[in-house]
Design a protein around this motif. Sequence first.
Motif, PDB file in Angstrom:
ATOM      1  N   THR A   1       0.486  -1.337  -0.159  1.00  0.00           N
ATOM      2  CA  THR A   1      -0.056  -0.091  -0.021  1.00  0.00           C
ATOM      3  C   THR A   1       0.750   0.913  -0.115  1.00  0.00           C
ATOM      4  O   THR A   1       1.926   1.021   0.384  1.00  0.00           O
ATOM      5  N   VAL A   2      -0.132   2.032  -0.081  1.00  0.00           N
ATOM      6  CA  VAL A   2       0.623   3.566  -0.319  1.00  0.00           C
ATOM      7  C   VAL A   2       0.359   4.743   0.288  1.00  0.00           C
ATOM      8  O   VAL A   2      -0.721   5.042   1.146  1.00  0.00           O
ATOM      9  N   GLU A   3       0.814   5.189   1.441  1.00  0.00           N
ATOM     10  CA  GLU A   3       0.787   5.783   2.405  1.00  0.00           C
ATOM     11  C   GLU A   3       1.198   7.278   2.688  1.00  0.00           C
ATOM     12  O   GLU A   3       1.979   7.994   1.831  1.00  0.00           O
ATOM     13  N   TYR A   4       0.550   7.570   2.269  1.00  0.00           N
ATOM     14  CA  TYR A   4       1.060   9.905   2.136  1.00  0.00           C
ATOM     15  C   TYR A   4      -0.453  10.999   2.626  1.00  0.00           C
ATOM     16  O   TYR A   4      -1.677  10.380   2.363  1.00  0.00           O
ATOM     17  N   SER A   5      -0.203  11.965   3.253  1.00  0.00           N
ATOM     18  CA  SER A   5      -0.699  12.993   3.172  1.00  0.00           C
ATOM     19  C   SER A   5      -1.906  12.144   4.176  1.00  0.00           C
ATOM     20  O   SER A   5      -3.561  12.429   4.559  1.00  0.00           O
TER      21      SER A   5
END
Length: 128
Positions: free
Chosen positions: A101-105
């Motif tokens: 997964t990608v974590e952002y903001s």
Amino acid sequence: MKRLEIEWRHLDIDGNTCERCLETGKALKVAVERLAEECRPGGWEIIFRETALTENEIPESNMILINGTPIEDILPQGRVSESPCQSCCDCIGEDDIFCRTVEYSGRTYEAIPVSLIREAVCAVAGCC
């Protein structure tokens, strides 16, 4: 003309992929089409490449690379993480499969949306 290569790595089991990768793939097709038009006047050519992965390469699945750099390394304060993926379990026939997964903001994205793809491309190419 300057070249910007977008590579999508995803699980491929007999032509099938997990739901997360499927949604990321749909977003990528939309993003690449739009960005190709948007960046062409700035002298950029957008090249899309798809890399199918086996079940032994799941840690790389659902990865987007822009000129060889993972999207989470381009986005400010982005980072990679993982979470359980029932869809991958179903594809592979095993239990307890974790997907990237990608974590952002402050959000975790199981599928990478058009907005994140666009933001990363704009940061690299400055064409949008």
